[in-house]
Design a protein around this motif. Sequence first.
Motif, PDB file in Angstrom:
ATOM      1  N   THR A   1       3.197  67.897  -5.688  1.00 26.43           N
ATOM      2  CA  THR A   1       3.270  69.100  -6.525  1.00 26.43           C
ATOM      3  C   THR A   1       2.781  70.345  -5.764  1.00 26.43           C
ATOM      4  O   THR A   1       3.117  71.468  -6.138  1.00 26.43           O
ATOM      5  CB  THR A   1       2.477  68.886  -7.835  1.00 26.43           C
ATOM      6  OG1 THR A   1       2.946  67.689  -8.448  1.00 26.43           O
ATOM      7  CG2 THR A   1       2.672  70.036  -8.800  1.00 26.43           C
ATOM      8  N   ASN A   2       2.063  70.144  -4.675  1.00 26.79           N
ATOM      9  CA  ASN A   2       1.689  71.280  -3.829  1.00 26.79           C
ATOM     10  C   ASN A   2       2.921  72.069  -3.350  1.00 26.79           C
ATOM     11  O   ASN A   2       2.807  73.226  -2.950  1.00 26.79           O
ATOM     12  CB  ASN A   2       0.933  70.801  -2.574  1.00 26.79           C
ATOM     13  CG  ASN A   2      -0.560  70.594  -2.802  1.00 26.79           C
ATOM     14  OD1 ASN A   2      -1.221  69.981  -1.980  1.00 26.79           O
ATOM     15  ND2 ASN A   2      -1.118  71.116  -3.899  1.00 26.79           N
ATOM     16  N   TYR A   3       4.083  71.421  -3.413  1.00 25.42           N
ATOM     17  CA  TYR A   3       5.356  72.071  -3.085  1.00 25.42           C
ATOM     18  C   TYR A   3       5.548  73.371  -3.886  1.00 25.42           C
ATOM     19  O   TYR A   3       6.295  74.260  -3.490  1.00 25.42           O
ATOM     20  CB  TYR A   3       6.489  71.081  -3.356  1.00 25.42           C
ATOM     21  CG  TYR A   3       7.884  71.629  -3.259  1.00 25.42           C
ATOM     22  CD1 TYR A   3       8.359  72.174  -2.060  1.00 25.42           C
ATOM     23  CD2 TYR A   3       8.745  71.619  -4.355  1.00 25.42           C
ATOM     24  CE1 TYR A   3       9.643  72.679  -1.967  1.00 25.42           C
ATOM     25  CE2 TYR A   3      10.036  72.118  -4.279  1.00 25.42           C
ATOM     26  CZ  TYR A   3      10.479  72.650  -3.081  1.00 25.42           C
ATOM     27  OH  TYR A   3      11.754  73.163  -3.007  1.00 25.42           O
ATOM     28  N   ILE A   4       4.828  73.476  -4.993  1.00 27.51           N
ATOM     29  CA  ILE A   4       4.881  74.693  -5.807  1.00 27.51           C
ATOM     30  C   ILE A   4       4.498  75.935  -4.983  1.00 27.51           C
ATOM     31  O   ILE A   4       4.930  77.045  -5.289  1.00 27.51           O
ATOM     32  CB  ILE A   4       3.968  74.537  -7.062  1.00 27.51           C
ATOM     33  CG1 ILE A   4       4.432  75.428  -8.208  1.00 27.51           C
ATOM     34  CG2 ILE A   4       2.502  74.781  -6.746  1.00 27.51           C
ATOM     35  CD1 ILE A   4       5.603  74.910  -8.965  1.00 27.51           C
ATOM     36  N   LYS A   5       3.689  75.742  -3.938  1.00 32.01           N
ATOM     37  CA  LYS A   5       3.347  76.875  -3.044  1.00 32.01           C
ATOM     38  C   LYS A   5       4.597  77.554  -2.494  1.00 32.01           C
ATOM     39  O   LYS A   5       4.712  78.767  -2.516  1.00 32.01           O
ATOM     40  CB  LYS A   5       2.540  76.370  -1.834  1.00 32.01           C
ATOM     41  CG  LYS A   5       1.121  76.003  -2.111  1.00 32.01           C
ATOM     42  CD  LYS A   5       0.439  75.530  -0.820  1.00 32.01           C
ATOM     43  CE  LYS A   5      -0.729  74.625  -1.143  1.00 32.01           C
ATOM     44  NZ  LYS A   5      -1.282  73.954   0.034  1.00 32.01           N
TER      45      LYS A   5
ATOM     46  N   PHE B   1      -1.371  71.032 -12.395  1.00 36.04           N
ATOM     47  CA  PHE B   1      -0.575  70.143 -11.539  1.00 36.04           C
ATOM     48  C   PHE B   1       0.616  69.564 -12.315  1.00 36.04           C
ATOM     49  O   PHE B   1       1.737  69.529 -11.815  1.00 36.04           O
ATOM     50  CB  PHE B   1      -1.439  69.003 -10.975  1.00 36.04           C
ATOM     51  CG  PHE B   1      -2.071  69.314  -9.646  1.00 36.04           C
ATOM     52  CD1 PHE B   1      -1.283  69.394  -8.487  1.00 36.04           C
ATOM     53  CD2 PHE B   1      -3.437  69.518  -9.524  1.00 36.04           C
ATOM     54  CE1 PHE B   1      -1.863  69.670  -7.253  1.00 36.04           C
ATOM     55  CE2 PHE B   1      -4.019  69.807  -8.289  1.00 36.04           C
ATOM     56  CZ  PHE B   1      -3.228  69.876  -7.146  1.00 36.04           C
TER      57      PHE B   1
ATOM     58  N   ILE C   1       9.087  71.381 -11.301  1.00 35.93           N
ATOM     59  CA  ILE C   1       9.739  70.968 -10.045  1.00 35.93           C
ATOM     60  C   ILE C   1      10.784  69.886 -10.317  1.00 35.93           C
ATOM     61  O   ILE C   1      11.879  69.912  -9.767  1.00 35.93           O
ATOM     62  CB  ILE C   1       8.698  70.468  -9.019  1.00 35.93           C
ATOM     63  CG1 ILE C   1       7.873  71.635  -8.466  1.00 35.93           C
ATOM     64  CG2 ILE C   1       9.393  69.734  -7.862  1.00 35.93           C
ATOM     65  CD1 ILE C   1       6.679  71.200  -7.619  1.00 35.93           C
TER      66      ILE C   1
ATOM     67  N   ALA D   1      -2.265  74.281  -9.108  1.00 39.75           N
ATOM     68  CA  ALA D   1      -1.470  73.183  -8.544  1.00 39.75           C
ATOM     69  C   ALA D   1      -1.273  73.345  -7.037  1.00 39.75           C
ATOM     70  O   ALA D   1      -0.682  72.488  -6.389  1.00 39.75           O
ATOM     71  CB  ALA D   1      -0.121  73.084  -9.252  1.00 39.75           C
ATOM     72  N   LYS D   2      -1.780  74.436  -6.476  1.00 41.33           N
ATOM     73  CA  LYS D   2      -1.771  74.598  -5.014  1.00 41.33           C
ATOM     74  C   LYS D   2      -3.000  73.934  -4.391  1.00 41.33           C
ATOM     75  O   LYS D   2      -3.125  73.866  -3.176  1.00 41.33           O
ATOM     76  CB  LYS D   2      -1.827  76.082  -4.647  1.00 41.33           C
ATOM     77  CG  LYS D   2      -0.684  76.937  -5.153  1.00 41.33           C
ATOM     78  CD  LYS D   2      -0.955  78.385  -4.728  1.00 41.33           C
ATOM     79  CE  LYS D   2      -0.038  79.386  -5.363  1.00 41.33           C
ATOM     80  NZ  LYS D   2      -0.450  80.773  -5.048  1.00 41.33           N
TER      81      LYS D   2
END
Lengths: 283, 283
Positions: free
Chosen positions: A272-276, B190, B197, B221-222
């Motif tokens: 979910t860090n892909y949200i960056k 998150f 996503i 969520a980062k």
Amino acid sequence: MKNVTIIGVGLIGGSFALDIKTKYPNTTIYGIDNNEAHLEEAIALGVIDKSTSLNELSKSDLVIVAIPVDVTLDLLPKILDNISENTIVFDVGSTKENICLRVKNHPNRRNYLAAHPIAGTEFSGPRAAIKGLFQNKTNIICEVEETAFKLQEKALALFSDIGMRIRYMNPKAHDKHIAYVSHLSHISSFMLGKTVIEKEKNERDIFDMAGSGFESTVRLAKSSPAMWTPIFKQNKTNVIETLDKYINNLKHFKRLMEKDDFQSVYQEMESTNYIKQILNGIK
Amino acid sequence: MKNVTIIGVGLIGGSFALDIKTKYPNTTIYGIDNNEAHLEEAIALGVIDKSTSLNELSKSDLVIVAIPVDVTLDLLPKILDNISENTIVFDVGSTKENICLRVKNHPNRRNYLAAHPIAGTEFSGPRAAIKGLFQNKTNIICEVEETAFKLQEKALALFSDIGMRIRYMNPKAHDKHIAYVSHLSHISSFMLGKTVIEKEKNERDIFDMAGSGFESTVRLAKSSPAMWTPIFKQNKTNVIETLDKYINNLKHFKRLMEKDDFQSVYQEMESTNYIKQILNGIK
């Protein structure tokens, strides 16, 4: 543009008024609002020049409808009844399908442009209006082909002058997608606020412990129920779909914790860090 | 203070280093980090002065432990083995019960202060360090009576010099309450990111539609999975309790929408608007 009328002199309507005043200093800005105090406040703050009424609308080159989406459903046909053939009317509501259906067969349908500027804050009323709010923001326009070309041009010139990017979309797709990237965020935030407030009833002092992370996540829970209730009502099916998916993802995360599967908990967060990347793309 | 050692030269450790440099220009700041690149970066950025190792710790007046909470559990006893009798050690972790239990019977327990500065951002590493990060922030101190009084004073003087407010609490209460006002926010964020996503996989372009509301709600969520996984693991019981309550509140909201009870939907939001008062109280 000689005359502009803003219906609903709150955060969004007021912000349009401020930008129009800046870009077109010779334009007179009229306001209509069923909240008399807001109307007076908007005049006192210099957000609008004077108040007017629906039966004066034919004098306006542009009418901006910035009121809760349930009131727009009622009022937009009456607005279209009262304009001149050269008036362009656009709304700014967060739902588009119902409103487009409502005026589908109106004789002045071609004077209406269905718009949704993706801009705002959690505050409301004329005092919340901000100059430059729309700079670099996206404006979603639906069923553009249903609006007379010359009138489209007028509205698009304004959007361009105040710095907006335009995105064209059909009303069904708009409502489906906006449920994910806007409506769901509001509910997740409201329910987070509720969960923490319920806890606080007995232990009032836990809020000293809250930091900027909580503040950011719960910010949207300050939003106006009068604005958001009719949005959720009009977009019920899509919003319930997003809630189902969100609740399932939360349950899955909880199950992973219960099973002590913290490797999967890690992976859930890492993917979910892909949200960056996505958020960088927004800017 | 002549010598300070920061273990973990990331966002929090690095921000302490920057503030200490500002307030005590004659102090030398040493760093320890198992990430060699972060250590070099911290020196290059001027966040710390030089690197050191655990067996040099007895030279330090103050040791700050700013590493993931699982590593703290392993490392803190070894740190306490290596210090002098005048060294004060504090950690900054987001869980306090396990760590206090771990060192409960350590012969140097009185050199340790259990702390949790409520400050941070969603970023990590030495480049994320910020001067003044702790100004006007709350620092929660647990089991203060277990720390030698003269050593407490040293740490409290630092916290006061960098602008923090102190709040005393027992470790159990800390972990229970922080689950609500911090840990739950991270999971809600998150899972919101994940839900959106997943939708985006098939419809890549919906993110043009996201505004500042989504951005704010999904910001956490980062955050770093390496930092947060061990927090959720150590605070499992409390976090699962908050998730249960949050999921139930979301389900209730969904049921109200399904029943078309939009008057109750309105009331849910209106009563949660009370969060405004609470957030004003934080500032």
